[in-house]
Design a protein around this motif. Sequence first.
Motif, short mmCIF file in Angstrom:
data_model
loop_
_atom_site.label_atom_id
_atom_site.label_comp_id
_atom_site.label_asym_id
_atom_site.label_seq_id
_atom_site.Cartn_x
_atom_site.Cartn_y
_atom_site.Cartn_z
N ALA A 76 4.04 -4.54 -6.77
CA ALA A 76 3.44 -5.37 -7.98
C ALA A 76 2.64 -6.56 -7.34
CB ALA A 76 4.46 -5.90 -8.77
N GLU A 77 2.90 -6.78 -6.09
CA GLU A 77 2.27 -8.06 -5.43
C GLU A 77 2.46 -7.71 -4.00
OE1 GLU A 77 2.85 -11.38 -8.99
OE2 GLU A 77 3.71 -11.83 -6.83
N ALA A 78 1.19 -8.23 -3.21
CA ALA A 78 1.26 -8.46 -1.85
C ALA A 78 0.83 -9.80 -1.76
CB ALA A 78 0.22 -7.18 -1.17
N TRP A 79 1.55 -10.59 -0.86
CA TRP A 79 1.26 -11.99 -0.75
C TRP A 79 0.60 -12.00 0.73
CZ3 TRP A 79 5.80 -15.75 -2.33
CH2 TRP A 79 6.15 -15.55 -3.45
N VAL A 80 -0.66 -12.03 0.80
CA VAL A 80 -1.39 -11.77 1.75
C VAL A 80 -2.00 -12.94 2.68
CG1 VAL A 80 -2.60 -9.52 1.01
CG2 VAL A 80 -3.56 -11.76 0.23
N LEU A 81 -1.60 -14.06 2.17
CA LEU A 81 -1.87 -15.28 3.03
C LEU A 81 -0.53 -16.36 2.38
CD1 LEU A 81 -3.44 -17.42 5.00
CD2 LEU A 81 -4.63 -18.02 2.68
N SER A 82 0.23 -16.34 3.04
CA SER A 82 1.58 -16.96 2.66
C SER A 82 2.40 -17.61 3.73
CB SER A 82 2.31 -16.26 1.69
OG SER A 82 3.52 -16.78 1.29
N CYS A 83 2.45 -18.89 3.40
CA CYS A 83 3.87 -19.49 4.31
C CYS A 83 4.92 -19.78 3.55
CB CYS A 83 3.30 -20.91 4.81
SG CYS A 83 2.05 -20.66 6.18
N HIS A 84 5.33 -19.24 2.09
CA HIS A 84 6.03 -19.65 1.23
C HIS A 84 7.61 -18.87 1.70
CE1 HIS A 84 8.37 -20.32 -2.44
NE2 HIS A 84 7.71 -21.11 -2.79
N PRO A 85 8.54 -19.36 1.65
CA PRO A 85 9.57 -18.72 1.92
C PRO A 85 10.23 -17.56 1.35
CG PRO A 85 10.39 -20.86 1.20
CD PRO A 85 9.00 -20.81 1.35
N ASP A 86 9.80 -17.34 -0.01
CA ASP A 86 10.01 -16.62 -0.79
C ASP A 86 9.22 -15.25 -0.42
OD1 ASP A 86 11.50 -17.92 -2.25
OD2 ASP A 86 10.37 -18.27 -3.81
N LYS A 90 -2.56 -13.83 -3.39
CA LYS A 90 -1.79 -12.50 -3.82
C LYS A 90 -2.94 -11.31 -4.23
CE LYS A 90 1.95 -14.97 -5.50
NZ LYS A 90 2.75 -15.26 -6.95
N PHE A 91 -2.63 -10.23 -3.87
CA PHE A 91 -2.99 -9.18 -4.76
C PHE A 91 -2.06 -8.83 -6.00
CE2 PHE A 91 -5.36 -7.31 -0.91
CZ PHE A 91 -6.65 -7.80 -1.40
N ILE A 92 -2.32 -8.65 -7.07
CA ILE A 92 -1.52 -8.39 -7.85
C ILE A 92 -2.11 -7.07 -8.96
CG2 ILE A 92 -0.61 -9.17 -10.10
CD1 ILE A 92 -0.89 -12.22 -9.23
N ASP A 93 -1.35 -6.13 -8.94
CA ASP A 93 -1.64 -4.73 -9.68
C ASP A 93 -0.71 -4.74 -11.02
OD1 ASP A 93 -1.93 -2.29 -10.77
OD2 ASP A 93 -0.79 -1.44 -9.01
N ALA A 94 -1.28 -5.01 -12.11
CA ALA A 94 -0.70 -5.10 -13.44
C ALA A 94 -0.79 -3.71 -14.17
CB ALA A 94 -1.04 -6.29 -14.16
N LYS A 95 0.24 -2.89 -13.87
CA LYS A 95 0.32 -1.68 -14.60
C LYS A 95 0.63 -1.88 -15.98
CE LYS A 95 2.03 3.14 -14.51
NZ LYS A 95 3.10 3.93 -13.72
N ASN A 96 1.34 -2.80 -16.03
CA ASN A 96 2.07 -3.23 -17.32
C ASN A 96 1.72 -4.62 -17.68
OD1 ASN A 96 2.91 -0.70 -18.32
ND2 ASN A 96 4.26 -0.96 -16.58
N ASN A 97 1.93 -5.23 -18.91
CA ASN A 97 1.74 -6.86 -19.14
C ASN A 97 2.65 -7.50 -18.37
OD1 ASN A 97 -0.01 -6.00 -20.92
ND2 ASN A 97 1.35 -6.20 -22.71
N VAL A 137 -6.15 -5.45 -11.96
CA VAL A 137 -5.99 -5.58 -10.46
C VAL A 137 -6.46 -7.04 -10.18
CG1 VAL A 137 -5.88 -4.85 -8.02
CG2 VAL A 137 -5.44 -3.31 -9.94
N ILE A 138 -5.82 -7.85 -9.57
CA ILE A 138 -6.60 -9.21 -9.30
C ILE A 138 -6.17 -9.79 -8.18
CG2 ILE A 138 -6.37 -10.07 -11.65
CD1 ILE A 138 -4.60 -12.22 -11.06
N ALA A 139 -7.24 -10.38 -7.41
CA ALA A 139 -6.79 -11.20 -6.23
C ALA A 139 -6.57 -12.76 -6.81
CB ALA A 139 -8.08 -11.50 -5.39
N GLU A 140 -5.27 -13.44 -6.47
CA GLU A 140 -5.01 -14.48 -6.92
C GLU A 140 -4.89 -15.71 -5.96
OE1 GLU A 140 -1.89 -15.36 -10.07
OE2 GLU A 140 -0.79 -16.62 -8.48
N VAL A 141 -5.61 -16.77 -5.72
CA VAL A 141 -5.67 -17.99 -4.99
C VAL A 141 -4.76 -19.04 -5.83
CG1 VAL A 141 -6.70 -19.61 -3.37
CG2 VAL A 141 -7.40 -17.23 -3.76
N GLN A 142 -3.75 -19.60 -5.11
CA GLN A 142 -2.90 -20.60 -5.85
C GLN A 142 -2.32 -21.61 -4.90
OE1 GLN A 142 0.73 -17.79 -6.88
NE2 GLN A 142 1.44 -19.71 -5.92
#
Length: 301
Positions: A34-44, A81-88, A176-181
């Motif tokens: 579903a997601e790839a956290w491509v730039l992240s320092c978050h512990p999750d 993140k990259f996000i692939d929403a195959k479904n809602n 499919v989106i790139a999300e910056v948050q």
Amino acid sequence: MAIIKLTPSCKDYLWGGSRLRTDFGIKSDLDPLAEAWVLSCHPDGPSYLPDGTTLAEYLAAHPGCLGTDCDKFEQFPILTKFIDAKNNLSIQVHPSNDYALKNEHQYGKTEMWYVLDCEPGAYLYYGFDHEISKAEFEERIKNNTLTEVLNAVPVHKGDCFFIPSGTLHAICEGIVIAEVQQNSNVTYRVYDYGRVGADGKPRALHVAKALDVTLRTPPVKHDFGSHLAQCEYFTVDARKGAFADAVDKKSFVSLLITEGEGTLTCGGEAVSVKKGDSYFLPANSGSYTVQGSCQTLVTRV
């Protein structure tokens, strides 16, 4: 190192598909992906350097590499993140810093979406189509009529949406989106189509908190000039083809390759880049160039 290639942490949320693997070259055994956290320092979901250490560990060992504009932040300010929403995805909202720090002990979440691809007829939910009362909001959640008053927006490749905290939203199927948050993982689900999780139970909703934080109004239009999006936490630009720029002392630069392939040169290093790659350039790395047919999402503070 002037050029640091990052490997993402991945997520197998039930609405995901397979395009991050097939179209973006993300290596993961998860299914769905579903997601790839491509730039992240978050512990999750941290990002990793080639030697297996985390980006957070690298930053701790190299003070100053985030740049002076990051001095005001207690932690790494963004998550991409990259996000692939195959479904809602669920209809959801993120709280403000004040609310999240008080109730969740982490920061709130303002974000932006950049549409990388979508199926014909795809749309997403972005705020309300008219202002409603808190009582009506609560009643519509209860009787499953919330989507009747949401702002449904048809999307096309290259569209961008800026989503301040408090904005009700949902990525819908076929996008499919790139999300910056902001660097946060606080999400309040309002409506989830009655779906059950891997444990066979309905996924948790967070209605009381959502009622506290949701802006029950149509989205505000934003003009960021030449930028895709800009706020206290990030400035994002989309670059097509070859370009040259510089990493100054004020901020690191994140380069996310969203199409094609090419060569990235910085600090005497040159590396081949391709769709799906994520690179971190430390602050004060100096001039860099991207050559080739690629398209690049450039993020800095």
